[in-house]
Design a protein around this motif. Structure first.
Motif, PDB file in Angstrom:
ATOM      1  N   GLU A   1       1.082  -1.350   0.192  1.00  0.00           N
ATOM      2  CA  GLU A   1      -0.091  -0.282   0.024  1.00  0.00           C
ATOM      3  C   GLU A   1       0.984   1.005  -0.172  1.00  0.00           C
ATOM      4  OE1 GLU A   1      -3.876   1.186   2.429  1.00  0.00           O
ATOM      5  OE2 GLU A   1      -2.468   0.472   3.554  1.00  0.00           O
ATOM      6  N   GLY A   2       0.284   1.823  -0.705  1.00  0.00           N
ATOM      7  CA  GLY A   2       1.562   2.923  -0.635  1.00  0.00           C
ATOM      8  C   GLY A   2       2.572   3.429  -2.001  1.00  0.00           C
ATOM      9  N   ALA A   3       2.760   2.118  -2.635  1.00  0.00           N
ATOM     10  CA  ALA A   3       3.133   2.519  -4.186  1.00  0.00           C
ATOM     11  C   ALA A   3       2.590   2.670  -4.720  1.00  0.00           C
ATOM     12  CB  ALA A   3       4.927   0.356  -3.758  1.00  0.00           C
TER      13      ALA A   3
ATOM     14  N   ASN B   1      -5.376   0.292   0.374  1.00  0.00           N
ATOM     15  CA  ASN B   1      -6.024  -1.229   0.527  1.00  0.00           C
ATOM     16  C   ASN B   1      -7.622  -1.504   0.854  1.00  0.00           C
ATOM     17  OD1 ASN B   1      -3.924  -2.456  -0.258  1.00  0.00           O
ATOM     18  ND2 ASN B   1      -2.740  -2.776   2.051  1.00  0.00           N
ATOM     19  N   ALA B   2      -8.057  -0.325   0.949  1.00  0.00           N
ATOM     20  CA  ALA B   2      -8.919   0.359   0.746  1.00  0.00           C
ATOM     21  C   ALA B   2     -10.289   1.290   0.488  1.00  0.00           C
ATOM     22  CB  ALA B   2      -9.484   1.066   2.455  1.00  0.00           C
ATOM     23  N   SER B   3     -11.421   0.645  -0.615  1.00  0.00           N
ATOM     24  CA  SER B   3     -12.437   1.158  -1.272  1.00  0.00           C
ATOM     25  C   SER B   3     -13.913   1.147  -1.014  1.00  0.00           C
ATOM     26  CB  SER B   3     -11.918   0.533  -2.810  1.00  0.00           C
ATOM     27  OG  SER B   3     -11.930  -0.824  -2.942  1.00  0.00           O
ATOM     28  N   PRO B   4     -14.384   1.470  -0.228  1.00  0.00           N
ATOM     29  CA  PRO B   4     -15.558   1.153   0.479  1.00  0.00           C
ATOM     30  C   PRO B   4     -16.631   2.948  -0.276  1.00  0.00           C
ATOM     31  CG  PRO B   4     -14.270   2.358   1.860  1.00  0.00           C
ATOM     32  CD  PRO B   4     -13.472   2.710   1.112  1.00  0.00           C
ATOM     33  N   PHE B   5     -16.739   2.791  -1.881  1.00  0.00           N
ATOM     34  CA  PHE B   5     -16.963   3.955  -1.846  1.00  0.00           C
ATOM     35  C   PHE B   5     -18.660   3.164  -2.579  1.00  0.00           C
ATOM     36  CE2 PHE B   5     -13.880   2.599  -5.419  1.00  0.00           C
ATOM     37  CZ  PHE B   5     -14.194   1.905  -6.012  1.00  0.00           C
TER      38      PHE B   5
ATOM     39  N   ARG C   1      -6.479   8.918   2.762  1.00  0.00           N
ATOM     40  CA  ARG C   1      -6.863  10.015   1.674  1.00  0.00           C
ATOM     41  C   ARG C   1      -6.738   8.627   0.529  1.00  0.00           C
ATOM     42  NH1 ARG C   1      -1.316  13.879   2.618  1.00  0.00           N
ATOM     43  NH2 ARG C   1      -2.309  15.516   4.826  1.00  0.00           N
ATOM     44  N   SER C   2      -8.153   9.661  -0.096  1.00  0.00           N
ATOM     45  CA  SER C   2      -8.089   9.616  -0.752  1.00  0.00           C
ATOM     46  C   SER C   2      -7.570   9.899  -2.748  1.00  0.00           C
ATOM     47  CB  SER C   2      -9.632   9.735  -1.522  1.00  0.00           C
ATOM     48  OG  SER C   2     -10.470   8.590  -0.885  1.00  0.00           O
TER      49      SER C   2
ATOM     50  N   GLY D   1     -10.790   4.301  -3.751  1.00  0.00           N
ATOM     51  CA  GLY D   1     -10.734   4.185  -2.818  1.00  0.00           C
ATOM     52  C   GLY D   1      -9.668   5.278  -2.027  1.00  0.00           C
ATOM     53  N   HIS D   2      -9.339   4.158  -0.641  1.00  0.00           N
ATOM     54  CA  HIS D   2      -8.230   5.338   0.412  1.00  0.00           C
ATOM     55  C   HIS D   2      -7.592   4.447   0.616  1.00  0.00           C
ATOM     56  CE1 HIS D   2     -11.227   3.787   3.261  1.00  0.00           C
ATOM     57  NE2 HIS D   2     -10.812   3.914   3.808  1.00  0.00           N
ATOM     58  N   ASN D   3      -6.537   5.338   1.300  1.00  0.00           N
ATOM     59  CA  ASN D   3      -5.407   4.632   2.038  1.00  0.00           C
ATOM     60  C   ASN D   3      -5.926   3.798   3.796  1.00  0.00           C
ATOM     61  OD1 ASN D   3      -2.659   4.323   4.030  1.00  0.00           O
ATOM     62  ND2 ASN D   3      -1.984   4.858   1.644  1.00  0.00           N
ATOM     63  N   THR D   4      -5.405   3.398   4.161  1.00  0.00           N
ATOM     64  CA  THR D   4      -5.916   2.580   5.589  1.00  0.00           C
ATOM     65  C   THR D   4      -5.161   3.085   6.834  1.00  0.00           C
ATOM     66  OG1 THR D   4      -4.459   0.242   4.820  1.00  0.00           O
ATOM     67  CG2 THR D   4      -7.204   0.358   4.466  1.00  0.00           C
ATOM     68  N   THR D   5      -3.913   3.541   6.260  1.00  0.00           N
ATOM     69  CA  THR D   5      -3.661   4.303   7.566  1.00  0.00           C
ATOM     70  C   THR D   5      -4.098   5.508   7.406  1.00  0.00           C
ATOM     71  OG1 THR D   5      -1.524   2.906   6.556  1.00  0.00           O
ATOM     72  CG2 THR D   5      -0.890   4.794   7.980  1.00  0.00           C
TER      73      THR D   5
END
Length: 625
Positions: free
Chosen positions: A332-334, A355-359, A377-378, A370-374
């Motif tokens: 994630e982030g790469a 790793n998250a995409s609950p849109f 941020r999208s 999606g958004h960063n789980t840490t």
């Protein structure tokens, strides 16, 4: 017949007789006949030296005399007749004996060659001078052999080849070649083959050569398998090209399974490893492969990209209903995809793994992120974000029985934080967004499963091989006579040999296609059955999913929390008025209150203030009290 023409001079004691106005030549005077001089005695003639001179067998014994008459007495005998006949034969055929009899022929002309047929006077051989020999037919020179080789005018049919043993100091072998020379006589090219294995060209193979410094250098090799190599003596594919450069860059036209491909590779020099790429295909897609530091083989290539029959560009995946780029093995982030204007330029955009995409995947939009789980941020931008909307809104859940709220209407919020259109249930009031720039709380459809995906393109059925190729018909027996009939037969034999070779190749390919067809058909039928089932499932699942989406959508509405929004106001209003909620029977409405007449309670419950009037509507800046 007696010969008395002219006069003679004789000398006592001399055997020479000199004539004046005489003709002693054959047959007027012959050895063995008798000369009768002025003394009247006959003397045997030893030889006839010329038309005016004889030599007698014995010296003349009479007195010397000048300008005297004479006579030559003929003799009749078998020997004399034989001598006359042979002398006549010699005179008649002397020219032939001295020329053709010694292998020397006249030069001749195109219409009448020096060597020609008795019944075909304008066909044969003639000599042009300058060490040049012409083959003439029908009064025309068809081929000329000279110091610069053989030149042919018109078609040339060869019944045999030229074989040379031990060429270029190689091993003993039968070497068959056709050399090509420049007008100056220097070697410029060669087509060569051998009948026995050798170092130049192996048995059953053909080499095409060019000349460097007068020495034939092979450039192209045609194998007995049909493989063609350029710059190679052992091509491993139908077309195999080696180019100059470190690592011998190489391009190969190959087939893997039943599919054609073009390979690009170069040798690293380490443990037989190659780096390269391949452009190939599946039954219905164009694929791109790479091989990084592996031995080239069927399993060495890894697919990295393909274009499917629907026109979808797929990177990192082999199937999708839309264009798709995936990059496996990154955290994630790469960065997954970077876009820049050129080498060394600033990055225009980057897409990174999250790793998250609950849109809300059910609501139509141009971009889903999606958004960063840490840090949740999208999107991160280095500049401003410009949008067309005018207010910030959030999705709020409606209370039971709320119904439809029109854009710009004022509604209430009950004790549970749900929207209501009933005055008695409202604790506070808000206005519905009309044209939001940002919307929060868009999770109202997160409980739904992903939208059903349409199946890809329909599988394409394999084409069943047609009828088997037809074997060529062998020409009839060789003609017993030459001429045009023989040339036509020779050409038909050559054409038959080519057709027979092509037939063998076509038959093998047809048989291979026939053998592979049942498995290909079975695979297609399985794929097609799965596609039909997927299509039916999609047709069934999509309406149900869309119904669930609509059921979830009517339970929420977008409420403006800041910014500007047009508001539906009852009664008169003007710029500077405060907009407050008021009871409208059991419902709720918006009314305008002058700034100098607003009460503290109204001000504390205000919805906004009119700052503009457009198209007869009050535009307010949202000011929830």
């Amino acid at each position: 017949m007696w010969n008395r023409a002219g006069t003679v001079t004789v000398t006592n004691g001399s055997a020479v007789v000199t004539g004046n106005g005489t003709n002693f030549s054959f047959p007027n005077a012959q050895p063995g006949q008798a000369f009768i001089g002025p003394n009247g005695l006959p003397i045997e003639i030893l030889s006839v030296d010329s038309a005016t001179q004889l030599t007698l067998a014995v010296p003349y014994t009479g007195a010397t005399a000048n300008g005297q008459p004479f006579a030559i007495l003929p003799t009749a005998s078998f020997a004399n007749d034989l001598a006359l006949a042979f002398s006549g034969f010699k005179n008649l055929y002397g020219t032939m004996l001295d020329t053709i009899g010694q292998g020397m022929f006249p030069s001749g002309t195109a219409a009448a060659p020096g060597v020609r047929g008795a019944n075909d006077q304008d066909t044969g051989l003639r000599w042009l001078g300058g060490d040049r020999l012409a083959f003439t037919s029908g009064g025309t020179d068809r081929a000329v052999v000279g110091p610069d080789g053989l030149s042919v005018s018109g078609r040339m049919d060869l019944r045999s080849t030229i074989a040379v043993a031990n060429p270029n100091n190689g091993p003993d072998q039968t070497y068959i070649a056709q050399d090509f020379y420049s007008p100056s006589g220097s070697l410029v090219g060669r087509i060569a083959a051998v009948q026995a294995t050798g170092t130049f060209v192996d048995a059953g193979q053909l080499g095409l050569c060019t000349a460097r410094g007068g020495v034939a250098t092979e450039q192209v090799r045609i194998m007995d398998t049909g493989n063609i190599g350029i710059g190679l003596t052992a091509p491993t594919s139908r077309l195999d090209v080696a180019m100059p450069g470190a690592g011998t860059p190489r391009v190969r036209v190959v087939s893997y399974g039943d599919e054609p491909a073009i390979d690009f590779s170069r040798y690293t020099g380490a443990a037989g490893l190659y780096y390269g790429g391949r452009i190939g295909m599946t039954l219905d897609s164009l694929c791109f492969y790479v091989s990084g530091g592996t031995a080239i083989g069927a399993a060495a290539w890894s697919e990295r990209m393909r274009i499917d029959p629907s026109g979808n560009l797929l990177v990192g995946v082999t199937s999708s209903a839309a264009h798709r780029i995936e990059k496996s093995g990154v955290s994630e982030g790469a960065v997954v995809l970077g876009i820049a204007a050129g080498a060394g330029s600033a990055i225009t955009a980057e897409f990174r793994r999250v790793n998250a995409s609950p849109f809300n995947g059910g609501a139509p939009a141009a971009l889903m992120l999606g958004h960063n789980t840490t840090n949740n941020r999208s999107a991160t931008t280095s500049g401003t974000v410009n949008v067309s909307g005018a207010d910030y809104a959030e999705y709020m859940v409606k209370a039971a029985g709320c119904g439809i709220i029109a854009k710009g209407d004022v509604c209430g919020v009950d004790r549970d934080g749900k929207l209501t259109k009933t005055w008695a249930d409202a604790i506070s009031c808000v206005v519905k967004s009309t044209d939001p720039s940002l919307v929060g709380g868009d999770t109202w459809a997160a409980h739904l499963p992903p939208r059903p995906e349409a199946p890809g393109a329909e599988p394409v059925a394999p084409i069943k091989p047609g009828a088997a190729p037809v074997a060529p018909v062998e020409p009839g027996p060789e003609p017993t006579e030459g001429g045009e009939a023989y040339v036509a037969w020779l050409q038909s034999r050559f054409a038959f040999a080519v057709a027979e070779r092509d037939y063998a190749v076509a038959l093998a390919e047809w048989q291979a296609a026939m053998d592979a067809y049942p498995a290909a058909r079975a695979a297609y039928e399985a794929d097609h059955a799965a596609w039909v089932a997927a299509k039916a499932a999609y047709a069934h699942d999509l309406p149900a999913w869309e119904a669930d989406l609509e059921a979830a959508r009517i339970c929420v509405d977008r409420i403006a929390f800041c910014g500007q929004v047009p508001c539906n106001v009852s009664g008169d209003f003007a710029v500077g008025d405060y907009i407050v909620a008021a009871q409208d029977g059991a419902g709720i409405k918006a009314v305008a209150v002058k700034a100098d007449a607003v009460t503290l309670a109204q001000y504390m419950a205000r919805i906004g203030k009119v700052w503009a009037v457009r198209d007869g509507r009050a535009w307010i800046d949202v000011q929830h009290g």
